[in-house]
Design a protein around this motif. Sequence first.
Motif: not given
Length: 97
Positions: A25-35
């Motif tokens: 999914f890419g780093e940005e999407l994973v971070i945003e999903y978690c945030e």
Amino acid sequence: MLLSQARTLLRETDRDTLTDLIERFGEELVIEYCENGYCLGDMEEAYQGKWRDDEEFVQDLVKSEDLPPYIAIDWEHTARDIMIDYFDIDGHYFRLM
């Protein structure tokens, strides 16, 4: 990725799963999903794909229902109703788990 972000993500899942999610999914999407407060363990199963907007997503979702061609659908209203069970992050759609 910042060290603090990595630590937060690793509290949610193990290193191998995190690596797999970032590759897919890419780093940005994973971070945003978690945030946004969603569990990374559900991300793979919850992911529905990428669409331009809610209406396009819902049209694609409903197409698989094999509806007769004479049925007219108010896509804007239908999208509002269906999106109760889904959410999107930058055009990536997920089912609420």
